[in-house]
Design a protein around this motif. Structure first.
Motif, PDB file in Angstrom:
ATOM      1  N   GLU A 205       0.806  -1.222   0.000  1.00 22.81           N
ATOM      2  CA  GLU A 205       0.000   0.000   0.000  1.00 22.81           C
ATOM      3  C   GLU A 205       0.835   1.267   0.000  1.00 22.81           C
ATOM      4  OE1 GLU A 205      -2.950  -0.101   3.008  1.00 22.81           O
ATOM      5  OE2 GLU A 205      -3.982  -1.836   2.175  1.00 22.81           O
ATOM      6  N   ASN A 206       1.957   1.278   0.750  1.00 21.13           N
ATOM      7  CA  ASN A 206       2.626   2.571   0.836  1.00 21.13           C
ATOM      8  C   ASN A 206       4.090   2.567   1.255  1.00 21.13           C
ATOM      9  OD1 ASN A 206       2.511   2.002   3.567  1.00 21.13           O
ATOM     10  ND2 ASN A 206       0.782   3.353   3.971  1.00 21.13           N
ATOM     11  N   SER A 207       4.756   1.420   1.323  1.00 24.73           N
ATOM     12  CA  SER A 207       6.119   1.459   1.829  1.00 24.73           C
ATOM     13  C   SER A 207       6.970   0.337   1.250  1.00 24.73           C
ATOM     14  CB  SER A 207       6.118   1.353   3.361  1.00 24.73           C
ATOM     15  OG  SER A 207       7.441   1.282   3.847  1.00 24.73           O
ATOM     16  N   PHE A 208       8.242   0.653   0.990  1.00 25.35           N
ATOM     17  CA  PHE A 208       9.153  -0.375   0.513  1.00 25.35           C
ATOM     18  C   PHE A 208       9.566  -1.323   1.628  1.00 25.35           C
ATOM     19  CE2 PHE A 208      10.050   2.112  -3.374  1.00 25.35           C
ATOM     20  CZ  PHE A 208       9.953   1.089  -4.279  1.00 25.35           C
ATOM     21  N   ILE A 209       9.409  -0.907   2.869  1.00 30.58           N
ATOM     22  CA  ILE A 209       9.715  -1.795   3.995  1.00 30.58           C
ATOM     23  C   ILE A 209       8.464  -1.895   4.850  1.00 30.58           C
ATOM     24  CG2 ILE A 209      11.198  -2.236   5.968  1.00 30.58           C
ATOM     25  CD1 ILE A 209      13.353  -0.570   4.667  1.00 30.58           C
ATOM     26  N   ALA A 210       7.863  -3.062   4.888  1.00 26.33           N
ATOM     27  CA  ALA A 210       6.607  -3.241   5.615  1.00 26.33           C
ATOM     28  C   ALA A 210       6.848  -3.279   7.115  1.00 26.33           C
ATOM     29  CB  ALA A 210       5.925  -4.530   5.157  1.00 26.33           C
ATOM     30  N   SER A 211       5.896  -2.731   7.849  1.00 25.78           N
ATOM     31  CA  SER A 211       5.961  -2.797   9.307  1.00 25.78           C
ATOM     32  C   SER A 211       5.475  -4.151   9.804  1.00 25.78           C
ATOM     33  CB  SER A 211       5.101  -1.680   9.923  1.00 25.78           C
ATOM     34  OG  SER A 211       3.759  -1.793   9.465  1.00 25.78           O
ATOM     35  N   LYS A 212       4.898  -4.929   8.901  1.00 23.97           N
ATOM     36  CA  LYS A 212       4.442  -6.277   9.225  1.00 23.97           C
ATOM     37  C   LYS A 212       5.009  -7.222   8.180  1.00 23.97           C
ATOM     38  CE  LYS A 212       0.079  -5.448   6.732  1.00 23.97           C
ATOM     39  NZ  LYS A 212       0.370  -4.079   6.295  1.00 23.97           N
ATOM     40  N   HIS A 213       4.907  -8.514   8.419  1.00 20.94           N
ATOM     41  CA  HIS A 213       5.462  -9.499   7.492  1.00 20.94           C
ATOM     42  C   HIS A 213       4.495  -9.840   6.376  1.00 20.94           C
ATOM     43  CE1 HIS A 213       9.072 -10.140   9.831  1.00 20.94           C
ATOM     44  NE2 HIS A 213       8.347 -10.298  10.918  1.00 20.94           N
ATOM     45  N   ASP A 214       3.313  -9.271   6.450  1.00 19.98           N
ATOM     46  CA  ASP A 214       2.292  -9.579   5.455  1.00 19.98           C
ATOM     47  C   ASP A 214       2.446  -8.649   4.262  1.00 19.98           C
ATOM     48  OD1 ASP A 214       0.097 -10.611   4.214  1.00 19.98           O
ATOM     49  OD2 ASP A 214      -1.367  -9.493   5.390  1.00 19.98           O
ATOM     50  N   GLY A 215       3.214  -9.060   3.290  1.00 21.15           N
ATOM     51  CA  GLY A 215       3.454  -8.230   2.126  1.00 21.15           C
ATOM     52  C   GLY A 215       4.124  -9.041   1.036  1.00 21.15           C
ATOM     53  N   ILE A 216       4.882  -8.381   0.182  1.00 26.94           N
ATOM     54  CA  ILE A 216       5.585  -9.040  -0.924  1.00 26.94           C
ATOM     55  C   ILE A 216       7.079  -9.046  -0.617  1.00 26.94           C
ATOM     56  CG2 ILE A 216       6.179  -8.871  -3.369  1.00 26.94           C
ATOM     57  CD1 ILE A 216       3.434  -7.664  -3.878  1.00 26.94           C
ATOM     58  N   LEU A 217       7.667 -10.230  -0.578  1.00 32.59           N
ATOM     59  CA  LEU A 217       9.089 -10.363  -0.271  1.00 32.59           C
ATOM     60  C   LEU A 217       9.907 -10.056  -1.522  1.00 32.59           C
ATOM     61  CD1 LEU A 217      11.382 -11.250   1.655  1.00 32.59           C
ATOM     62  CD2 LEU A 217      11.038 -13.596   0.807  1.00 32.59           C
ATOM     63  N   GLU A 218      10.821  -9.102  -1.401  1.00 32.42           N
ATOM     64  CA  GLU A 218      11.703  -8.761  -2.519  1.00 32.42           C
ATOM     65  C   GLU A 218      12.942  -9.651  -2.498  1.00 32.42           C
ATOM     66  OE1 GLU A 218      13.005  -7.190  -5.964  1.00 32.42           O
ATOM     67  OE2 GLU A 218      11.077  -6.677  -5.026  1.00 32.42           O
ATOM     68  N   ILE A 219      13.160 -10.344  -3.597  1.00 31.19           N
ATOM     69  CA  ILE A 219      14.378 -11.122  -3.811  1.00 31.19           C
ATOM     70  C   ILE A 219      15.095 -10.452  -4.978  1.00 31.19           C
ATOM     71  CG2 ILE A 219      15.341 -13.390  -4.375  1.00 31.19           C
ATOM     72  CD1 ILE A 219      12.841 -14.639  -3.165  1.00 31.19           C
ATOM     73  N   PRO A 220      15.993  -9.521  -4.695  1.00 31.05           N
ATOM     74  CA  PRO A 220      16.571  -8.700  -5.766  1.00 31.05           C
ATOM     75  C   PRO A 220      17.519  -9.479  -6.669  1.00 31.05           C
ATOM     76  CG  PRO A 220      17.685  -8.266  -3.703  1.00 31.05           C
ATOM     77  CD  PRO A 220      16.548  -9.181  -3.375  1.00 31.05           C
ATOM     78  N   ILE A 221      17.727  -8.925  -7.838  1.00 35.41           N
ATOM     79  CA  ILE A 221      18.724  -9.466  -8.755  1.00 35.41           C
ATOM     80  C   ILE A 221      20.097  -9.060  -8.224  1.00 35.41           C
ATOM     81  CG2 ILE A 221      19.593  -9.432 -11.116  1.00 35.41           C
ATOM     82  CD1 ILE A 221      16.630  -8.468 -11.848  1.00 35.41           C
ATOM     83  N   ALA A 222      20.983 -10.019  -8.060  1.00 37.44           N
ATOM     84  CA  ALA A 222      22.309  -9.746  -7.509  1.00 37.44           C
ATOM     85  C   ALA A 222      23.045  -8.717  -8.366  1.00 37.44           C
ATOM     86  CB  ALA A 222      23.121 -11.029  -7.426  1.00 37.44           C
ATOM     87  N   SER A 223      23.704  -7.785  -7.693  1.00 37.72           N
ATOM     88  CA  SER A 223      24.435  -6.742  -8.419  1.00 37.72           C
ATOM     89  C   SER A 223      25.622  -6.277  -7.598  1.00 37.72           C
ATOM     90  CB  SER A 223      23.515  -5.550  -8.713  1.00 37.72           C
ATOM     91  OG  SER A 223      23.066  -4.960  -7.501  1.00 37.72           O
TER      92      SER A 223
END
Length: 347
Positions: A205-223
């Motif tokens: 809804e509004n943040s790249f870092i969720a205050s809760k674990h209920d969200g979308i986990l980012e697994i970034p491309i290694a760089s």
């Protein structure tokens, strides 16, 4: 540290113009990926350009859609994973006399006000439904749970996109790569200021870092940041021209009219861990991995994606893939090569 690596392949045709054939540009190199993966004892994830298939189901079903569908179903049957990749420009592209003419509506954000297609939500729903229909035929328990944005375009309607993805069952994203910057006449991607964490949960809804674990986990491309001491890419391309794969098509991007600042930013953009950049060596790929392992050594778990494109892979790319997997096994015997579906089963 638990190291979990994801061998991912953006399963797509050349986006600008096709010069060879569907078989040569996509289906054949993808089969080579499967063959090598079997030899190496690993499974891979195809992030497949499902909106392309949606159009080709109408344009050329016998020569593209049916072989495409069969390849995805075979991938699942062999233990690989198939997840969502969207290049929405296909939905407004044209097809004349057997040739596609690409639209400039490159990112999902271009469709935010498109009521005819249902906006961002309608397009994501179209993609998930089309992919699920294909995959459930051979894997009844299939779920579409991971996403990679076409061209890494998650802006500017970032949280509209993530909110829609979350509401439609997506729990993992692999669209970002720290320090990466790109700009063309139809796209701008800027990941220079994303969270400096190994992995993080996005509040849709509004943040790249969720205050809760209920969200979308980012697994970034290694760089890894590019250093000023590296040989300029234009010289590397000439030096290692013998490694270059066959060019199957034209790119959709034009960078001729962008600003000098944008060109400078691209020059110093981070290097992604990929098998389809023929100017990179196995040693360089291992440096990228080791850079991340050292940076996040205090973290309990490090999850990273490796990105490649079958359409851009030649013999050298497959040698890199083989060398990388074997070298990871040698240096980090406890590291795992996973798919998103397999990860989801363990979470």
């Amino acid at each position: 540290m638990n190291i979990k690596l994801f061998l991912t392949f953006d399963h797509e045709l050349p986006l600008g113009k096709l010069k060879t054939s569907y078989e040569a540009s996509l289906f054949e190199p993808t089969q080579k990926v499967f063959k090598l993966a079997k030899e190496l004892g690993v499974n891979v994830t195809l992030f497949t350009d499902i909106l392309c298939s949606h159009r080709y189901k109408e344009w050329d079903p016998q020569n593209f859609y049916i072989p495409y569908k069969n390849q995805l179903q075979n991938a699942l049957s062999e233990g690989h994973d198939v997840q969502l990749h969207t290049h929405p420009h296909w939905l407004t592209s044209k097809y004349e006399k057997g040739i596609f003419i690409p639209s400039a509506d490159f990112g999902l954000s271009n469709f935010s006000g498109n009521s005819e297609l249902g906006g961002i939500s309608g397009i994501i729903n179209l993609g998930i439904n089309g992919l699920t229909e294909i995959c459930k035929t051979v894997k009844p328990d299939y779920n579409c749970i991971a996403y990679r944005a076409g061209g890494f375009n998650i802006a500017p309607e970032t949280f509209d996109i993530f909110n829609t993805l979350y509401n439609q069952g997506i729990r993992y994203d692999s669209s970002m790569s720290r320090g990466y910057y790109f700009k063309s006449g139809i796209s701008e991607v800027d990941f220079r200021r994303i969270p400096q964490l190994s992995n993080w949960v996005i509040d849709p809804e509004n943040s790249f870092i969720a205050s809760k674990h209920d969200g979308i986990l980012e697994i970034p491309i290694a760089s890894m940041p590019k250093t000023p001491f590296e040989m300029p890419t234009m010289f590397k391309m000439k030096k290692y021209a013998s490694r270059a794969p066959i060019t199957h098509g034209e790119v959709i991007h034009s960078t001729g009219n962008i600003s000098k600042i944008a060109k400078l930013n691209m020059m110093f953009s981070a290097r992604m861990l990929t098998f389809d950049n023929y100017t990179l060596s196995l040693m360089y790929l291992m440096r990228i991995l080791e850079y991340n392992i050292k940076k996040y050594e205090s973290h309990e778990t490090l999850m990273l994606s490796i990105i490649s494109h079958p359409k851009s892979m030649g013999d050298y790319s497959f040698d890199l893939m083989k060398g990388f997997v074997n070298e990871v096994h040698k240096r980090y015997p406890h590291a795992e090569f996973l798919t998103y579906s397999r990860l989801h089963q363990t979470m």
